[in-house]
Design an enzyme around this catalytic site. Structure first.
Site, short mmCIF file in Angstrom:
data_model
loop_
_atom_site.label_atom_id
_atom_site.label_comp_id
_atom_site.label_asym_id
_atom_site.label_seq_id
_atom_site.Cartn_x
_atom_site.Cartn_y
_atom_site.Cartn_z
CE LYS B 78 39.64 11.84 19.16
NZ LYS B 78 39.49 13.29 18.99
CB SER B 159 35.90 13.67 17.29
OG SER B 159 37.17 14.17 17.60
CB SER B 183 37.33 17.02 18.95
OG SER B 183 36.61 17.19 17.75
#
Lengths: 495, 493, 95
Positions: B78, B159, B183
């Site tokens: 990420k 997210s 997330s």
């Protein structure tokens, strides 16, 4: 505050009458430690720009603080030396604001729960008064970086070497009432910090700075609005700034105006304080506990250990010098202001056979030694004469090998050459002559050569005694034992 | 080539060790797949050269019979984790051009275990969002489409939307995510994969772009529960550079994975049955309970009374911490700078231009709730409610071993459907946020399909630092659910 | 507790965030919606409850005092938008 009975409390005379000053100090003292409060970068002064900056200090994304154990210990030691309450649990908070010297956009500090609580500092003032100044609190916080405004016409350069260095913020109660008291407080605080080695107190290098809060009031009234004069690093300027600021405020108040609470800077060139433009807007620091840290819990055993390890503090040492060595308050204070000086002095007193007279030693150190060092612009640490050497000189004086007069000459020689007393006395044949016969011979010769004066003396001109002493000493090259000279002359002149 | 992509993390590890394939082959297969799935916008940066170099080094080690626990396995990161020398953006304009001169601890651990880096995945800007729509680099797309509407692009959740999309679309074997309010779990739920958030402090936060310090935690996003256990082993560990990192040894998370749930007590919190809950989700939840009961678990009704206050508590604490954490983005030392006549102007211009609107909203709310006069009423109040939420869980875990709940209150929605209503968007986190506030571990396991043919996840929550037990329950659930549906785009892969 | 435009503008100044005029109005609306949402916390009785100060329960770790970091000015200035040798540069600040 327990202000001792003051004969003349400090007042500034305004147009409409006397005014009293109320002063409080926030001292920022850089902690002596190898690395920073929350990062492992070095703290040494004067390094190349941004060479003592870790990723944490540069506030790179994802960086986190880890506290330095020694900085915590230093704060506790300082709290103990100030007779203050040590808080077993304290919290680090973020103080949020934006400035070029603050890369994180917040300073890690302590707000509601500082590591140290209330304490007290005792002051001796010049007129012999004593005074107590309350300490409100002491907390740990990060120092900011340095800005340089003169390297470029339209830019300010930022050096973060200092960013993150541990500071102890020591906040006094508003107990100070004059520039003199304030100066004494700063000196005393500095002395204590240097004694325990938690801050080197070097104001010129910026390792100790003061924010001075000044307000005025008519005697007997409540507190007036105060202004804060920031970042002062000279005791002399602090005194000047207080004077100026107090008068500035008095002038405004007497004209019917009111004081705006603001932050000011002292302009040393002009001797004036002026408002800080960049700080005009009110700051809302939005303090909250730093979520990257946990509350600091201090083990009572550790606090006790730190307390046991504290050296004898200035006040205690001064008191002991007075009681144990019989020194005057003035001498004791002078000798104990700096730990290094007190150590030096005691090395003299306790060295050799331990029989040296402490009062005489005090005199040697404070008058002769300090006088000479001042003249040469040297610190005690750079003294050409060591404590041992001075002790040696005192021993020769003490056992009558040399006279007091000679000792001073020998001392001067020691300063210049670095040789010890015994060597100089030997080389220059300065041993005191205490041989009665030898002195008698010289006295006889002097009297014989000055018969007219002898007659005058015997006729009543007592002052001439000094003349005979002088002649005798001169003829003996200064080495005759003065006591014996006096005795013999008295006897011979009497008839 | 297609067969390679079928191997999950554990199978790929075994295949590499057995010499059945090489890391280079595997990595190349994924790089090709990444190219073929560019439309997912799952990646911000693909590190092809680096990946192949790492794969080559892994192959050399594997050939010698050496190699770490994740040797040669290609994973995606990420873009919130700082990776040395590789663009790291946090999906924000304000970090334009930022190449960190350091590596986050978690990714360092992964490379140390032998893993291969495919690239940096898309996310909501600064991890603030539940749909990956606030990214400066455009939304990531869910590999799944609704059965009745194959045209409409759906959100992968957020997210960690890019990571979820990549794993679900087989454009990564596994991926790292972070979970501050859900997330990892919520996007895992939306994309039919496994997403795990370990206990706060289990993984180091050093080198992860900070959003909300007391809530952020890194975790694995994988195809299976066994994969998650393996990957977590490669990520976790005490880090002396992170003061909030737990000083605990890393246990073998895979130990006892197949032990089943006989004798374990599973809590079902009544407050998670919220108003307006879609019946299909309630039904799936009941199904999950039944599965675990059939597998031998004891079902216990529990109460977590402060659950309804979790979302408002979160939306005070997280923005507050974020407002302070994001103060360092000022155009001075890295990233975007927009000039100004004065320092204050330069700051305001840079931050105004560099941060997107959701980030700005949260900075402003955060600044407000910390400000003079409001700190006690908002921030301090929220931290007190947080204590109560934590106490609820502590008390519950005295009577149960794990808690079962839905992951999200809906299946994946269309891109653009909720962007105009921030509060509506926040409601996506209703089932995930309480865990973050309490600091506990949780995992989402794909459990079924919605009426529209989209994945739905079930969430298992565990006690502090009890990840092994949590994974064991999740594995039992995964086995019972036997979720085998795949997004249509994987046809032929 | 409802925010007006002026309050939002001053919060934006505190946060050093330039919000153009045309975006200020919608921002006020968004923020008020969020504040409205979080107001419900007032319903919770938190008397006698301490704010959560420590999630994991372990003690604050304290490191030994040693120089273990820093000494790389090139790394910390590597990404600076306006590098000035080993310094960072910002628009001139007047104190």
């Amino acid at each position: 505050m327990a202000e001792a009975d003051s004969a003349q409390p400090y007042r500034i005379q305004g147009e409409t009458g006397p005014w009293e000053l109320v002063i409080g100090l926030e001292v920022h003292a850089q902690v002596v430690s190898k690395s920073k409060l929350f990062s492992g970068a070095a703290t040494a002064f004067g390094a190349e720009p941004n060479s003592q900056v870790s990723l944490v200090d540069a506030a790179m994304p994802g960086m986190l603080p880890v506290i330095n154990r020694e900085c915590v210990d230093q704060a506790v030691r300082t709290g103990l030396a100030l007779g203050a309450k040590i808080n077993e649990v304290s919290v680090f908070d973020r103080k949020n604001y934006f400035y070029a010297d603050l890369p994180q956009g917040y300073q890690i500090s302590q707000y509601l729960q500082p590591v140290v609580g209330e304490g007290v500092v005792h002051l001796d003032l010049e007129d012999g008064r004593t005074c107590e100044v309350g300490i409100e609190r002491l907390h740990l916080e990060q120092d900011a970086g340095k800005l340089m405004h003169d390297q470029h016409p339209s830019k300010t350069y930022v050096d973060l070497n200092r960013s993150g260095v541990a500071l102890m913020e020591i906040v006094s109660k508003p107990d100070l009432r004059s520039p003199e008291e304030t100066a004494a407080y700063i000196r005393k605080l500095r002395s204590i910090l240097r004694y325990i080695g938690t801050c080197d107190g070097n104001m010129q290098e910026g390792s100790m700075r003061c924010d001075v809060n000044v307000s005025v009031r008519r005697p007997g009234e409540g507190y007036g609005t105060r202004c804060e004069i920031k970042n002062m690093n000279s005791i002399r300027f602090v005194q000047q700034a207080i004077e100026y600021e107090a008068r500035r405020q008095i002038e405004i108040l007497e004209a019917g105006g009111k004081i705006d609470q603001e932050t000011r800077l002292f302009d040393a060139n002009r001797g004036e304080t002026r408002s800080m433009r960049s700080k005009e807007e009110a700051h809302d620091y939005r303090y909250f506990p730093d979520p990257d840290l946990l509350p600091l819990a201090l083990d009572p055993a550790r606090i006790a250990e730190l307390k046991a390890e504290l050296p004898e503090l200035p006040d205690a040492r001064k008191a002991r010098f007075m009681s144990e060595y019989g020194l005057s308050l003035y001498d004791a204070a002078t000798l104990t202001e700096e730990r290094a000086t007190a150590d030096w002095y005691e090395a003299v007193v306790k060295g050799g056979t331990g029989k040296r007279d402490p009062k005489i030693a005090a005199n040697w150190v404070t008058s002769e030694l300090f006088g000479a060092l001042n003249k040469a612009g040297l610190d005690l640490a750079d003294s050409p004469v060591s404590a041992d050497a001075l002790g040696g000189l005192m021993d020769l004086l003490g056992d009558g090998t040399i006279s007091g007069r000679i000792a001073k000459d020998v001392f001067a020689e020691m300063l210049e050459t670095g040789k010890d007393a015994a060597a100089i006395v030997e080389e220059k044949g300065l041993k005191q002559v205490s041989d009665t016969g030898a002195i008698e011979a010289i006295v006889d010769a002097v009297l014989a050569e000055n018969q007219d004066k002898v007659a005058e003396y015997r006729g009543g001109k007592d002052k001439l005694f000094g003349f005979f002493v002088g002649q005798t000493m001169k003829r003996s090259g200064g080495k005759a034992n003065p006591g014996m000279v006096n005795e013999l002359l008295k006897a011979k002149l009497a008839g | 080539m297609a067969g390679l992509l079928d191997l999950d993390l554990v199978a790929a590890r075994d295949a590499l060790r057995a010499g059945e394939t090489t890391s280079t082959e595997l990595t190349q297969a994924y790089l090709d797949r990444i190219e073929a799935t560019r439309d997912l916008n799952a990646y911000i940066t693909v590190t092809a050269d680096r990946a192949l170099a790492m794969a080559k080094a892994s192959d050399e080690r594997l050939a010698k019979g050496e190699g770490g626990p994740l040797e040669g396995l290609p994973i995606a990161v990420k873009d919130l984790f700082c990776t040395e020398g590789v663009l790291t953006t946090a999906a924000s304009h304000i970090l334009d051009g930022f190449k960190p001169p350091y590596e986050s601890t978690v990714t360092s651990n992964l490379w140390g275990a032998g893993a291969v880096m495919l690239g940096k995945t898309n996310l909501d800007e600064f991890a603030m969002g539940s749909s990956n729509e606030t990214s400066y680099y455009g939304p990531a797309v869910n590999p799944w489409r609704a059965a009745d509407d194959a045209q409409t692009k759906l959100v992968p959740g957020g997210s960690s939307g890019g990571s979820a999309s990549a794993v679900a679309g087989r454009a990564a074997l596994a991926a790292t995510g972070t979970d501050t309010g859900g997330s990892i779990r919520q996007p895992a739920g939306f994309t039919g994969i496994v997403g795990m958030r370990p206990t706060y402090g289990r993984c180091s936060r050093w080198g992860i772009v900070a959003f909300a310090s007391s809530l952020d935690q890194a975790g694995p996003m994988t195809r299976t529960v066994a994969d998650a256990a393996l990957m977590l082993s490669g990520m976790a560990g005490h880090d002396p550079k992170d003061s909030t990192s737990a000083p605990l040894p890393v246990p073998d998370f895979s130990a006892g994975l197949e032990d089943g749930v006989k004798g374990l007590r599973i809590g079902v919190p009544k407050e998670y049955r919220i108003d307006g809950m879609p019946p299909e989700i309630e039904k799936l939840w009941a199904q999950g309970v039944a599965w675990l009961k059939d597998a031998g678990a004891e079902i216990v009704d529990i109460s977590l009374p402060h659950t309804p206050y979790a979302l408002p508590t979160y939306y005070i604490i997280a923005p507050a911490e974020a407002s302070s954490n994001l103060a360092r983005y000022d155009g001075v030392r890295y990233g975007l700078r927009v000039d100004g006549d004065s320092l204050a102007e330069m700051y305001a211009n840079t931050r105004g231009a560099g941060f997107g609107s959701e980030v700005q909203r949260r900075i402003l709310i955060g600044t407000y709730v910390l400000s003079a006069g409001y700190y006690d009423a908002y921030y301090r109040k929220a931290q007190r409610v947080r204590s109560l939420i934590r106490r609820d869980f502590d008390q519950a875990f005295e009577t149960v071993d794990a808690i079962l709940a839905p992951t999200a209150p809906s299946d994946a929605f269309a891109i653009g459907a909720e962007v105009d209503d921030p509060v509506k968007m926040y409601l996506n986190d209703v089932f995930t946020v309480p865990l973050n506030l309490a600091g506990l571990p949780g995992i989402s396991v794909p459990a079924g399909l919605s009426a529209r043919g989209l994945p739905l996840g079930l969430q298992v929550m565990g006690a502090m630092f009890e990840e092994a037990k949590l994974l064991r329950v999740a594995r039992a659930l995964e086995k019972a659910a036997a979720f085998s549906a795949r997004p249509a785009m994987l046809e032929g892969i | 507790m409802s925010l007006d435009k002026a309050t939002v503008a001053s919060i934006a100044t505190l946060a050093r965030l330039r919000v153009p005029d045309d975006r200020l109005e919608p921002m006020v609306g968004d923020l008020n919606a969020i504040l409205g949402f979080v107001e419900q916390l007032n319903r919770v009785d938190t008397s006698g409850v301490e704010p959560l100060a420590n999630v994991t329960g372990h003690a604050l770790p304290q490191r030994e005092d040693a120089v273990t970091d820093g000494g790389y000015p090139d790394r910390v200035t590597l990404n600076a938008p306006d590098p000035a040798g080993d310094f960072y540069a910002v628009p001139k600040v007047v104190e």
